[in-house]
Scaffold this motif. Structure first.
Motif, mmCIF file in Angstrom:
data_model
loop_
_atom_site.group_PDB
_atom_site.id
_atom_site.type_symbol
_atom_site.label_atom_id
_atom_site.label_comp_id
_atom_site.label_asym_id
_atom_site.label_seq_id
_atom_site.Cartn_x
_atom_site.Cartn_y
_atom_site.Cartn_z
ATOM 1 N N ALA A 129 0.834 -1.215 0.000
ATOM 2 C CA ALA A 129 0.000 0.000 0.000
ATOM 3 C C ALA A 129 0.865 1.260 0.000
ATOM 4 C CB ALA A 129 -0.915 -0.006 1.220
ATOM 5 N N VAL A 130 1.922 1.250 0.837
ATOM 6 C CA VAL A 130 2.838 2.409 0.886
ATOM 7 C C VAL A 130 3.463 2.621 -0.493
ATOM 8 C CG1 VAL A 130 5.033 3.230 1.851
ATOM 9 C CG2 VAL A 130 3.288 2.264 3.366
ATOM 10 N N TRP A 131 3.911 1.513 -1.094
ATOM 11 C CA TRP A 131 4.544 1.589 -2.427
ATOM 12 C C TRP A 131 3.549 2.125 -3.472
ATOM 13 C CZ3 TRP A 131 9.090 -2.005 -3.570
ATOM 14 C CH2 TRP A 131 9.747 -1.590 -4.731
ATOM 15 N N ASP A 132 2.299 1.634 -3.408
ATOM 16 C CA ASP A 132 1.266 2.093 -4.354
ATOM 17 C C ASP A 132 1.087 3.606 -4.282
ATOM 18 O OD1 ASP A 132 0.738 -0.359 -5.423
ATOM 19 O OD2 ASP A 132 -1.035 -0.766 -4.183
ATOM 20 N N PHE A 133 1.028 4.142 -3.049
ATOM 21 C CA PHE A 133 0.838 5.588 -2.903
ATOM 22 C C PHE A 133 2.075 6.373 -3.341
ATOM 23 C CE2 PHE A 133 -2.662 4.252 -0.080
ATOM 24 C CZ PHE A 133 -3.676 4.993 -0.682
ATOM 25 N N LEU A 134 3.246 5.804 -3.039
ATOM 26 C CA LEU A 134 4.481 6.454 -3.495
ATOM 27 C C LEU A 134 4.531 6.487 -5.021
ATOM 28 C CD1 LEU A 134 7.170 5.018 -1.032
ATOM 29 C CD2 LEU A 134 6.443 7.406 -1.233
ATOM 30 N N GLN A 135 4.056 5.400 -5.628
ATOM 31 C CA GLN A 135 4.041 5.300 -7.088
ATOM 32 C C GLN A 135 3.007 6.270 -7.679
ATOM 33 O OE1 GLN A 135 3.724 1.183 -8.379
ATOM 34 N NE2 GLN A 135 2.939 1.863 -10.355
ATOM 35 N N ALA A 136 1.821 6.325 -7.021
ATOM 36 C CA ALA A 136 0.732 7.163 -7.546
ATOM 37 C C ALA A 136 1.026 8.653 -7.400
ATOM 38 C CB ALA A 136 -0.560 6.807 -6.821
ATOM 39 N N TYR A 137 1.567 9.055 -6.247
ATOM 40 C CA TYR A 137 1.734 10.500 -5.976
ATOM 41 C C TYR A 137 3.187 10.956 -5.879
ATOM 42 C CZ TYR A 137 -3.149 9.742 -4.695
ATOM 43 O OH TYR A 137 -4.458 9.374 -4.708
ATOM 44 N N GLY A 138 4.097 10.009 -5.672
ATOM 45 C CA GLY A 138 5.492 10.411 -5.437
ATOM 46 C C GLY A 138 6.413 10.143 -6.595
ATOM 47 N N GLY A 139 5.869 9.599 -7.675
ATOM 48 C CA GLY A 139 6.697 9.358 -8.860
ATOM 49 C C GLY A 139 7.695 8.221 -8.701
ATOM 50 N N VAL A 140 7.468 7.361 -7.712
ATOM 51 C CA VAL A 140 8.374 6.217 -7.513
ATOM 52 C C VAL A 140 8.102 5.162 -8.592
ATOM 53 C CG1 VAL A 140 8.937 4.323 -5.904
ATOM 54 C CG2 VAL A 140 8.618 6.642 -5.044
ATOM 55 N N ALA A 141 9.162 4.473 -9.023
ATOM 56 C CA ALA A 141 9.027 3.459 -10.086
ATOM 57 C C ALA A 141 8.177 2.279 -9.606
ATOM 58 C CB ALA A 141 10.408 2.952 -10.474
ATOM 59 N N PRO A 142 7.430 1.630 -10.532
ATOM 60 C CA PRO A 142 6.665 0.439 -10.134
ATOM 61 C C PRO A 142 7.597 -0.672 -9.655
ATOM 62 C CG PRO A 142 6.564 0.770 -12.514
ATOM 63 C CD PRO A 142 7.281 1.946 -11.951
ATOM 64 N N PRO A 143 7.090 -1.547 -8.764
ATOM 65 C CA PRO A 143 7.968 -2.617 -8.246
ATOM 66 C C PRO A 143 8.345 -3.621 -9.325
ATOM 67 C CG PRO A 143 5.712 -2.937 -7.508
ATOM 68 C CD PRO A 143 5.742 -1.620 -8.209
#
Lengths: 137, 67
Positions: free
Chosen positions: A93-107
């Motif tokens: 969930a943390v990764w999903d939000f980082l990906q959605a709003y923080g521009g983090v790369a998908p796992p």
């Protein structure tokens, strides 16, 4: 450990080893076969999913093991399983939000599957340690 | 929940492994019940009582009731 419990444990270990061996074989086998035969369409899909079959089979073996072990052992494993599931979903969930709003790369593919297995191993050790020192996790 | 498992077992000269064999559970389970870390289910409690040829109340005591 009673004779029945020993048999249950042995059956589970044998099943898990068969699944693990089949998984390793199919991961490499599928990669080599797809590279060599270059299948297309449904055949490619069928070959691509073959490594998932031992994983699914493992969960059947694990379910059978849970149904046959004594209630205290089952209680410990269920608690460890809940910790691992909660940790995996939280990280996801943390990764999903980082990906959605923080521009983090998908796992990377398989990261949560392998991560869950690792977390389940850790949580089993942790649960046993807490139990040994007299605390319920 | 308190229990007299350790005393009853000692009276019969049974090890935890012996009792585990009779109950068809792991030795760790017997240890966890004896030390009060785990309260057995009703079917297992009945099985324990039956093995010691006692009633559940003679083996297990409700701590709230005992206090």
């Amino acid at each position: 450990m009673s004779a029945t419990q020993k048999t249950v444990r042995r059956d589970y270990i044998v099943s898990a080893l068969i699944c693990a061996t089949a998984y390793v074989g199919l991961v490499f086998g599928a990669k080599v076969a797809i590279g060599h035969f270059d299948p297309q369409g449904p055949l490619l899909m069928a070959m691509a999913v073959t490594p998932a079959i031992p994983i699914i089979a493992y969960f059947f073996a694990f379910g059978r093991y849970l149904a046959r072990i004594d209630e205290y052992q089952r209680d410990l494993i269920i608690r460890a399983l809940l910790i691992a599931v909660a940790a995996t979903i939280s990280i996801s969930a943390v990764w999903d939000f980082l990906q959605a709003y923080g521009g983090v790369a998908p796992p990377e593919p398989f990261i949560f599957t392998t991560g869950f297995i690792a977390l389940f191993g850790i949580s089993q050790g942790l649960t046993k340690l807490l139990e040994k020192f007299g605390r319920r996790s | 929940m308190k229990n007299r498992l350790k005393v009853l077992r000692a009276e019969r000269n049974w090890s935890q492994a012996d009792l585990a064999d009779r109950l068809d559970v792991s030795r760790q389970s017997v240890n966890a019940i004896e030390t009060g870390k785990y309260d057995p289910s009703l079917p297992l409690a009945f099985k324990i009582a039956r093995i010691f040829e006692m009633t559940i109340e003679q083996v297990f005591t409700d701590e709230a009731e005992a206090a």
